[in-house]
Scaffold this motif. Structure first.
Motif, PDB file in Angstrom:
ATOM      1  N   UNK A 175       1.735 -79.207  12.472  1.00 43.34           N
ATOM      2  CA  UNK A 175       2.004 -79.485  13.883  1.00 43.34           C
ATOM      3  C   UNK A 175       0.556 -79.045  14.780  1.00 43.34           C
ATOM      4  N   UNK A 176       0.368 -79.957  15.550  1.00 42.80           N
ATOM      5  CA  UNK A 176      -0.897 -79.520  16.439  1.00 42.80           C
ATOM      6  C   UNK A 176      -0.484 -79.839  17.907  1.00 42.80           C
ATOM      7  N   UNK A 177      -1.226 -79.068  18.748  1.00 45.96           N
ATOM      8  CA  UNK A 177      -0.989 -78.881  20.202  1.00 45.96           C
ATOM      9  C   UNK A 177      -2.302 -79.036  20.926  1.00 45.96           C
ATOM     10  N   UNK A 178      -2.258 -79.874  21.798  1.00 46.69           N
ATOM     11  CA  UNK A 178      -3.419 -80.451  22.538  1.00 46.69           C
ATOM     12  C   UNK A 178      -2.960 -80.131  23.907  1.00 46.69           C
ATOM     13  N   UNK A 179      -3.836 -79.090  24.709  1.00 48.85           N
ATOM     14  CA  UNK A 179      -3.602 -78.724  26.183  1.00 48.85           C
ATOM     15  C   UNK A 179      -4.653 -79.268  26.863  1.00 48.85           C
ATOM     16  N   UNK A 180      -4.691 -79.058  28.083  1.00 48.97           N
ATOM     17  CA  UNK A 180      -5.987 -79.108  29.172  1.00 48.97           C
ATOM     18  C   UNK A 180      -5.328 -78.288  30.403  1.00 48.97           C
TER      19      UNK A 180
END
Length: 236
Positions: A175-180
């Motif tokens: 599981x990967x999460x990409x945030x800005x």
């Protein structure tokens, strides 16, 4: 900018090419259901667009890998293929990171951008790499800072995080999460930030490594659905 697109959707794990080895990685991501308005005037609309880049890498030492992303390209849903620019990369890591319980590194990227890709012609990515292994599970965080050369307070905080489970030395799910979150001086309001969660499967074998994933937007400012595919192999 929290609404910008990207050519590379990947969490770095501090593993690099061996000294003297050339590696080629092909990054492609497609957004079948994304934002329908441009992030800035003249920008490519993410909905229905394909973005990608070949990444050329060379292992210089056990702790340093040099890279070149060329050409960055996009194929919008309603338009012709476009060139987005290029990037230079310098990646410094702990040697033999795959053999350590705790591993670390830092990556620097320097970009030249076309006007439709980023409103800033010259940008930089500063990507620290921190990771821990717990048996068959790994936890990795890349607390990325994007630099548009406008001062420290204007650095953009866009972390990437991964938790994976390794079934074997070849197969893993993650599981990967990409945030800005926006600029350090003042994070964007929650409705303007981007947050995307990916389900990922990896095959690390010969002659090619494959990483595929499906990403789901967690709020209205984020593309609703993104597909990614990463293919990598050594060239010598």
């Amino acid at each position: 900018m929290a609404t910008a697109q990207t050519d590379e959707i990947q969490v770095y794990n501090a593993q690099i090419a061996e000294p003297g080895v050339f590696n080629l990685t092909l990054h492609d991501n497609f957004t079948p259901d994304g934002r329908k308005t441009p992030a800035f005037p003249g920008a490519i609309v993410s909905n229905g667009s394909l973005n990608g880049v070949p990444e050329w890498a060379y292992g210089v030492t056990p702790w340093f890998e040099a890279g070149l992303y060329l050409p960055l390209y996009s194929l919008p849903r309603n338009g012709d293929a476009q060139l987005d620019g290029f990037k230079l990369r310098a990646l410094f890591v702990e040697p033999d990171a795959a053999q350590h319980t705790f591993f670390y590194g830092v990556n620097f990227e320097f970009s030249f951008n076309s006007k439709h890709w980023d409103p800033n012609t010259y940008t930089q990515e500063i990507r620290p790499i921190l990771g821990w292994r717990f048996g068959k599970m790994d936890f990795i965080v890349n607390p990325i800072l994007d630099n548009s050369w406008k001062g420290f307070s204007r650095l953009d905080f866009a972390p990437a995080t991964r938790v994976d489970y390794n079934f074997s030395d070849k197969w893993a799910i993650a599981a990967e999460e990409y945030d800005d979150f926006g600029q350090l001086r003042h994070f964007d309001r929650p409705s303007g930030q981007t947050h995307q969660l990916f389900a990922v499967i990896d095959y690390n074998g010969k002659p090619i490594n494959v990483e595929g994933g499906v990403g789901f937007g967690l709020n209205s400012a984020t593309d609703h659905l993104t597909l990614k595919l990463i293919l990598s192999r050594d060239l010598n």
